[in-house]
Design an enzyme around this catalytic site. Sequence first.
Site, short mmCIF file in Angstrom:
data_model
loop_
_atom_site.label_atom_id
_atom_site.label_comp_id
_atom_site.label_asym_id
_atom_site.label_seq_id
_atom_site.Cartn_x
_atom_site.Cartn_y
_atom_site.Cartn_z
N CYS A 123 113.45 46.89 100.77
CA CYS A 123 114.46 47.07 99.72
C CYS A 123 115.60 46.07 99.87
O CYS A 123 116.04 45.45 98.89
CB CYS A 123 114.99 48.50 99.76
SG CYS A 123 115.34 49.12 101.43
N HIS A 175 122.22 51.09 99.44
CA HIS A 175 122.78 50.06 100.32
C HIS A 175 123.86 49.29 99.56
O HIS A 175 123.79 49.18 98.33
CB HIS A 175 121.73 49.03 100.73
CG HIS A 175 120.50 49.58 101.39
ND1 HIS A 175 120.53 50.28 102.56
CD2 HIS A 175 119.19 49.48 101.05
CE1 HIS A 175 119.29 50.60 102.92
NE2 HIS A 175 118.46 50.13 102.02
P1 NAD Z 1 107.79 58.54 103.17
O1 NAD Z 1 107.79 59.11 104.53
O2 NAD Z 1 108.77 59.05 102.17
O3 NAD Z 1 106.36 58.71 102.51
C1 NAD Z 1 105.18 58.43 103.19
C2 NAD Z 1 104.05 59.26 102.60
O4 NAD Z 1 102.85 58.94 103.28
C3 NAD Z 1 104.25 60.76 102.71
O5 NAD Z 1 103.77 61.34 101.51
C4 NAD Z 1 103.34 61.16 103.87
O6 NAD Z 1 102.85 62.47 103.73
C5 NAD Z 1 102.22 60.16 103.70
N1 NAD Z 1 101.47 59.87 104.92
C6 NAD Z 1 101.84 59.98 106.19
N2 NAD Z 1 100.86 59.55 107.00
C7 NAD Z 1 99.87 59.14 106.19
C8 NAD Z 1 98.59 58.60 106.40
N3 NAD Z 1 98.11 58.37 107.63
N4 NAD Z 1 97.83 58.29 105.32
C9 NAD Z 1 98.27 58.51 104.06
N5 NAD Z 1 99.49 59.02 103.80
C10 NAD Z 1 100.26 59.34 104.86
O7 NAD Z 1 107.93 56.96 103.35
P2 NAD Z 1 108.57 55.94 102.32
O8 NAD Z 1 110.05 55.95 102.49
O9 NAD Z 1 107.97 56.14 100.99
O10 NAD Z 1 108.09 54.56 102.95
C11 NAD Z 1 106.81 54.01 102.68
C12 NAD Z 1 106.85 52.52 102.96
O11 NAD Z 1 107.80 51.93 102.07
C13 NAD Z 1 107.30 52.13 104.36
O12 NAD Z 1 106.68 50.92 104.71
C14 NAD Z 1 108.79 51.89 104.17
O13 NAD Z 1 109.35 51.06 105.16
C15 NAD Z 1 108.79 51.23 102.83
N6 NAD Z 1 110.05 51.29 102.11
C16 NAD Z 1 110.80 52.43 102.11
C17 NAD Z 1 112.00 52.45 101.45
C18 NAD Z 1 112.89 53.66 101.46
O14 NAD Z 1 114.09 53.51 101.32
N7 NAD Z 1 112.38 54.85 101.56
C19 NAD Z 1 112.44 51.31 100.75
C20 NAD Z 1 111.62 50.19 100.72
C21 NAD Z 1 110.43 50.18 101.42
#
Ligand code: NAD
Length: 360
Positions: free
Chosen positions: A138, A218
């Site tokens: 992000c 942010h």
């Molecule tokens: P999150 O924890 O909100 O969601 C992850 C999801 O994946 C959940 O639904 C969980 O149940 C599921 N999960 C867990 N283990 C799993 C597996 N082995 N197989 C399939 N699903 C599984 O995470 P998020 O915040 O959505 O982050 C996801 C990615 O996006 C990460 O790489 C993170 O760094 C990136 N990201 C996050 C943000 C943020 O602010 N949240 C911003 C930009 C990028």
Amino acid sequence: MLRVGINGFGTIGKRVADAVRAQPDMTVAGVAKRTPDYEAEIAHDRGYPLFAAEDERPFAAAGLDVCGRVRQLVAASDVVVDATPAGVGAQNRELYQDLDTPAVYQGGEDADVAPVSFNARANYDAAVGADAVRVVSCNTTGLSRVLAPLDERYGIEKVRATLVRRGGDPSQTGRGPINDTLPDPVSIPSHHAPDVQTVFPDLAIDTMGMKVPSTLMHTHAVNVTLESVPSTDSVRDLLADEDRLLLVPERLGIDGAGKLKEYTRDAGRPRGDVWENCIWAESLTVEPLADGRADCYLFQAIHQEADVVPESVDAVRAITGVADRDVSVRRTNEALGIGRGLAGLDPGHSVRPRDAASDD
Ligand code: NAD
């Protein structure tokens, strides 16, 4: 129609699924979840075919029908968007390669998870034909969007950015409550500078990171030393022409992320999401330096839960080669309503704060 599978249906995955569903040339092949929690209920209620990442039995026990395991979802997809927690995507790489399914990873993965680190504005073409891309984080997305037009028009000598980062997302109760202001990471440059360089390999950039007790957005304090001396008005016009940058006019009285989010909720944005960078128009300032250079300053807010979503949609088109950048970005923007301002208002041109520099 491109069939897009979404592995991981959390903060990012559920937003990507809804954005994919809104596209005229894509359909959601299904979503995979590990646990049958409230987000699995939402997936079910929205009619997304639900797949179990591991064991189907907890889903059956929760009364949720699943269509199979994640392997079946990947096999049924033309592209998979991996939105699993940071580090899990790399563990899934073998599965995607095994089934010869192109993959879009998220920014929590290390850069070497894919041959290309992606931002639609900055390097769409680098992803065309790749078998995998990583949509940068992000913060890196927010920086890339503002740096690309500045670099193309004026040339950039050096970027210095301080990133005041939200301590956690609203759902990340495990991260709080905290009441502190942390240099994070305390070492300099923070990991964001090398991440930006995965998109702009030759860019001179230093970043400093902090974390604060907020879940909203942010905030970046950005200083870009330009290789020429544009006026503040010219830079404002340049940035206002970018659909994924919003210049927040002074007259709205938006003094921070709280009012920004309130405004987008009032305006009816889904989940109050802010897909665009929000640049405070009054903050945009150009100060001429000696020898034909200038310092450009701005504050911008980045909605961490949302800005990577349109980029993920564009990444799907880039790796499948179904559309060039202009077509993809326009299609994504139209489907989501990006480019019409936060509430359908023209965001950029209504405020003309003091001009600090000579014209170009
Ligand atoms: P999150 O924890 O909100 O969601 C992850 C999801 O994946 C959940 O639904 C969980 O149940 C599921 N999960 C867990 N283990 C799993 C597996 N082995 N197989 C399939 N699903 C599984 O995470 P998020 O915040 O959505 O982050 C996801 C990615 O996006 C990460 O790489 C993170 O760094 C990136 N990201 C996050 C943000 C943020 O602010 N949240 C911003 C930009 C990028």
